[in-house]
Design an enzyme around this catalytic site. Structure first.
Site, PDB file in Angstrom:
ATOM      1  N   PRO A   2      16.688 -43.836  56.329  1.00 14.47           N
ATOM      2  CA  PRO A   2      17.436 -42.689  55.799  1.00 14.47           C
ATOM      3  C   PRO A   2      18.085 -43.054  54.466  1.00 14.47           C
ATOM      4  O   PRO A   2      18.735 -44.078  54.345  1.00 14.47           O
ATOM      5  CB  PRO A   2      18.510 -42.416  56.862  1.00 14.47           C
ATOM      6  CG  PRO A   2      18.555 -43.603  57.733  1.00 14.47           C
ATOM      7  CD  PRO A   2      17.282 -44.378  57.550  1.00 14.47           C
ATOM      8  N   GLU A   3      17.843 -42.235  53.471  1.00 12.05           N
ATOM      9  CA  GLU A   3      18.423 -42.443  52.145  1.00 12.05           C
ATOM     10  C   GLU A   3      19.560 -41.430  51.967  1.00 12.05           C
ATOM     11  O   GLU A   3      19.785 -40.593  52.829  1.00 12.05           O
ATOM     12  CB  GLU A   3      17.342 -42.225  51.076  1.00 12.05           C
ATOM     13  CG  GLU A   3      16.161 -43.176  51.173  1.00 12.05           C
ATOM     14  CD  GLU A   3      16.470 -44.545  50.565  1.00 12.05           C
ATOM     15  OE1 GLU A   3      17.538 -44.689  49.951  1.00 12.05           O
ATOM     16  OE2 GLU A   3      15.649 -45.445  50.719  1.00 12.05           O
ATOM     17  N   HIS A  91      16.036 -44.911  72.888  1.00  2.00           N
ATOM     18  CA  HIS A  91      16.817 -45.464  71.774  1.00  2.00           C
ATOM     19  C   HIS A  91      18.062 -44.641  71.444  1.00  2.00           C
ATOM     20  O   HIS A  91      18.652 -44.811  70.390  1.00  2.00           O
ATOM     21  CB  HIS A  91      15.941 -45.580  70.528  1.00  2.00           C
ATOM     22  CG  HIS A  91      14.751 -46.463  70.721  1.00  2.00           C
ATOM     23  ND1 HIS A  91      14.868 -47.808  70.958  1.00  2.00           N
ATOM     24  CD2 HIS A  91      13.421 -46.183  70.746  1.00  2.00           C
ATOM     25  CE1 HIS A  91      13.656 -48.333  71.100  1.00  2.00           C
ATOM     26  NE2 HIS A  91      12.758 -47.368  70.976  1.00  2.00           N
ATOM     27  N   ARG A 109      15.968 -49.436  65.690  1.00  2.00           N
ATOM     28  CA  ARG A 109      16.122 -50.807  65.189  1.00  2.00           C
ATOM     29  C   ARG A 109      17.561 -51.299  65.258  1.00  2.00           C
ATOM     30  O   ARG A 109      17.835 -52.447  64.939  1.00  2.00           O
ATOM     31  CB  ARG A 109      15.550 -50.910  63.766  1.00  2.00           C
ATOM     32  CG  ARG A 109      14.032 -50.677  63.782  1.00  2.00           C
ATOM     33  CD  ARG A 109      13.442 -50.780  62.409  1.00  2.00           C
ATOM     34  NE  ARG A 109      13.569 -52.117  61.852  1.00  2.00           N
ATOM     35  CZ  ARG A 109      13.172 -52.457  60.631  1.00  2.00           C
ATOM     36  NH1 ARG A 109      12.631 -51.545  59.859  1.00  2.00           N
ATOM     37  NH2 ARG A 109      13.317 -53.678  60.199  1.00  2.00           N
TER      38      ARG A 109
END
Ligand SMILES: [Zn+2]
Length: 270
Positions: A2-3, A91, A109
């Site tokens: 994500p930016e 997750h 992650r």
């Protein structure tokens, strides 16, 4: 990853839903994110009312009465609005509950962050050394000209330095430099005032275009239970090595700069 545009889209998506609402619970399924979720997070935030939903760089801040909940999506995280009763996925490590609805953090992650900061969040160690906001007034041609003087690094590396300006990752650095007609490797200290003005405009245009592109898929982004949650865009140069430049038709080049790939057009960028 994500930016800044994805984080801003997320912020805009959740703001109308959580603003003015009181946090009724925090469900932690796995506290082992980039930093461990505080053991007493629920005690700290339950009963707190959300006064503002802000973004600082790629951090999202739920500003409450007594402090702020700081959320970072890490490398792979997404925040979705769900019904509290809905079954968590493998997750889905954490829910911030507002009665029958909740914000659910999915982060395969586990590089995300969920922390509580008492008082002014800008003094938190994660935020206190951040550079200026690329969409804010401080990021001006004059500012860029000043911070680049005497700097021998490539302009792309400087753009990606969060201590100078926040939230410009590899994708948007490549795209902004293309729009500005400047090579990624150009020495920062050699840029003229005119270059700096062009680059500041290009950064803004690039980020705002991405936010607009994401805004059209906002509903899906916030509500969907899909795999990625990140919106797709078409780029001028990023990940287009060997393909024809969309402006002049020349082949897009790729070069390693630092540890990151740079993409550029030798005809359009000088
Ligand atoms: Zn070109």
């Amino acid at each position: 990853m994500p930016e800044l545009p994805e984080v801003e889209i997320t912020r805009r998506g959740i703001e109308p839903v959580v603003l003015g609402r009181t946090i009724t619970g925090v469900t932690v399924r796995n506290p082992n994110l980039r930093q461990r979720v505080p053991r007493d997070i629920a005690r700290l935030v339950v009963g707190q009312r959300v006064k503002r939903v802000l973004r600082r760089g790629k951090y999202m801040l739920l500003e409450c009465d007594a402090g702020s909940l700081i959320v970072h999506l890490g490398m792979s995280g997404s925040l979705r609005l769900i019904e509290t009763r809905s079954q968590p996925h493998k997750h889905d490590h954490l829910d911030i509950v507002f009665g029958d609805s909740a914000l659910r953090l999915r982060d395969p992650r586990r590089f995300g962050v969920v922390l509580w900061s008492r008082g002014d969040p800008s003094r938190h160690p994660l935020l206190s050394r951040l550079g200026v906001e690329p969409l804010g007034e401080q990021f001006s041609a004059e500012f860029l000209y000043r911070v680049t003087r005497g700097r021998n690094v490539g302009i792309k590396q400087l753009l990606m330095n969060a201590g100078v300006v926040v939230g410009i990752g590899n994708i948007y650095a490549n795209e902004s430099l293309f729009r500005a007609g400047i090579r990624p490797r150009a020495r920062a200290g050699r840029l003229s005032r005119a270059h700096c003005a062009r680059l500041v405009s290009a950064v803004r245009e690039t980020l705002l275009a991405a936010i607009d592109a994401g805004g059209s898929s906002l509903r899906d982004f916030v509500h969907s239970d899909g795999a990625s949650g990140y919106f797709q865009q078409s780029y001028y140069v990023y990940d287009r090595a060997g393909l024809a430049c969309r402006v002049c038709g020349s082949a897009i080049r790729i070069a390693r700069l630092g540890s990151r790939s740079s993409f550029f057009c030798t005809a359009c960028q000088k």
